[in-house]
Design a protein around this motif. Structure first.
Motif, mmCIF file in Angstrom:
data_model
loop_
_atom_site.group_PDB
_atom_site.id
_atom_site.type_symbol
_atom_site.label_atom_id
_atom_site.label_comp_id
_atom_site.label_asym_id
_atom_site.label_seq_id
_atom_site.Cartn_x
_atom_site.Cartn_y
_atom_site.Cartn_z
ATOM 1 N N UNK A 134 0.847 -1.191 0.000
ATOM 2 C CA UNK A 134 0.000 0.000 0.000
ATOM 3 C C UNK A 134 0.882 1.241 0.000
ATOM 4 N N UNK A 135 0.922 1.936 -1.137
ATOM 5 C CA UNK A 135 1.839 3.065 -1.294
ATOM 6 C C UNK A 135 1.512 4.203 -0.326
ATOM 7 N N UNK A 136 0.219 4.471 -0.108
ATOM 8 C CA UNK A 136 -0.161 5.569 0.785
ATOM 9 C C UNK A 136 0.239 5.267 2.223
ATOM 10 N N UNK A 137 -0.066 4.046 2.685
ATOM 11 C CA UNK A 137 0.293 3.646 4.045
ATOM 12 C C UNK A 137 1.810 3.672 4.244
ATOM 13 N N UNK A 138 2.528 3.023 3.321
ATOM 14 C CA UNK A 138 3.983 2.903 3.469
ATOM 15 C C UNK A 138 4.667 4.273 3.459
ATOM 16 N N UNK A 139 4.268 5.131 2.508
ATOM 17 C CA UNK A 139 4.858 6.473 2.464
ATOM 18 C C UNK A 139 4.424 7.311 3.650
#
Length: 403
Positions: A134-139
């Motif tokens: 999950x790009x949003x969570x990870x970033x």
């Protein structure tokens, strides 16, 4: 401080938060927690019932998962195209490290899931669930460390997650497609052909693309291919003008940049949180800790935590050992381990694949618990390591300067 100054500072802080790409991940974290609380509160019946209410031809849940998420996939497609043609992934040298790491980070979690669920034919349908980051969570998590994490590592994580999304799109198209309606598929092909003609003719206005995009969604929905993939197909036809200047300068020149810029906040702060709230809620009533030992739940959780760690870190280690590439600039191996763990935060896309893989609510609940458990564990472990090695890195940089 006057009330006017206070209001101005609040507005400035809010604007900065909304302009920060990683802020969507922070919002998503809060929404996921809220969904779990509501699903286990006296309002649980209303929560689950309203999602089954039909609005026209589809239930509210299907409108969210099939229609709203098409806009999310449209943005994903725009980001993939931009990065591949005019961004961080525009050359093969820039693609090697995040591309290979993304491939390893998809393959190993899938293998771990299959090992846990061998002999369970129905459960094997969910093999792709732990492959997504999950790009949003990870970033969102990595952004909390500020300058303690080098920018190069954040770029690596973003690039890996974008390639990971591309892999997930391909997996959905190939392995989670129902029986095909050839007539509808032919109609979709004609629409795509017209979109390509618009592109070749140099049409810069967005409305012709979006108008045909609606027709494309309807035809793809009717074809049996998951409707959200219409968003990706549309994105790939939106014109992109490469510029030697900054991305901001090209917002007014390139239709792709304009559309991406307009979609970013609605997707990050409305569409994805709505999807998260509608799908993250899982009721723990009548369940016990034994559900964590279920092969399906374990396969998802272990696949996300250990699978991503082994797949991403192992691939990077092999490439560096063979002198094919280097670690991201100023990044340590400790920080790379932490970042590899953050790749195990698989929320939006993992939930999405889980819903495609299983129609049985009981199996979906096991998937959700596995995703939540694995994502939390990966996020916490990755954060601890990034915090620990980030402080060490900061001290090692500061010491020579003080001497």
């Amino acid at each position: 401080m006057s009330s006017t100054q206070m209001t101005g500072r609040i507005q400035s802080t809010l604007r900065h938060f909304l302009d920060n790409e990683a802020s969507g991940g922070i919002v998503l974290m809060a929404i996921a927690v809220l969904a779990i609380i509501v699903a286990n509160s006296p309002a649980d019946d209303a929560y689950f019932h309203i999602l089954d209410v039909y609005v026209g031809p589809l239930s509210l849940q299907h409108w969210i998962n099939d229609a709203l998420m098409s806009v999310f996939f449209l943005l994903v497609g725009l980001e993939i195209k931009r990065e591949m043609l005019d961004g961080q992934l525009s050359t093969w040298s820039r693609r090697i490290l995040p591309g290979a790491a993304a491939a390893g980070g998809m393959l190993v979690p899938a293998l771990i899931y299959v090992v846990f669920n061998r002999g369970h034919e129905a459960a094997l349908q969910g093999w792709a669930i732990p492959t997504a980051t999950d790009i949003a969570f990870a970033l969102g998590v990595i952004s909390l460390f500020g300058r303690r994490v080098p920018t190069s590592l954040k770029i690596f994580l973003a690039a890996l997650a974008i390639i990971d999304d591309l892999g997930a799109v391909i997996v959905i198209a190939l392995f989670y497609t129902a029986k095909l309606n050839v007539l509808a598929l032919a109609g979709a092909a004609i629409v795509i052909g017209n979109l390509i003609i618009f592109n070749r003719m140099g049409v810069k206005a967005l409305w012709p693309y979006l108008a045909l995009g609606i027709a494309l969604w309807i035809l793809v929905f009717a074809s049996g291919i998951h409707a959200t993939l219409a968003g990706v197909m549309l994105a790939l036809t939106i014109p992109l003008k490469r510029t030697p200047g900054t991305p901001e300068a090209s917002h007014h020149e390139s239709p792709l940049h304009r559309l991406e810029h307009r979609l970013h906040k609605p997707v990050a702060f409305a569409i994805v949180p709505i999807f998260g709230f509608a799908n993250a809620g899982v009721s723990f009533a009548g369940t016990s800790l034994s559900i964590l030992a279920e092969p399906l739940t374990l396969g998802v959780a272990v696949g996300l935590v250990l699978g991503k760690l082994i797949g991403v870190l192992g691939t990077v280690a092999v490439l560096v050992k063979l002198d094919l590439t280097d670690l991201p600039a100023q990044a340590s191996w400790g920080q790379m381990v932490g970042t590899a763990l953050l790749c195990g935060i698989g929320f939006t896309m993992s939930l999405f694949i889980g819903l495609l893989a299983f129609e049985d609510p009981a199996l979906q609940d096991k998937v959700k618990i596995g995703i939540l458990a694995g994502s939390v564990l990966a996020g916490v472990a990755g954060s601890i390591l990034l915090g620990l090695f980030g402080r060490r890195s900061a001290r090692s940089v500061a010491t020579p300067a003080s001497e």
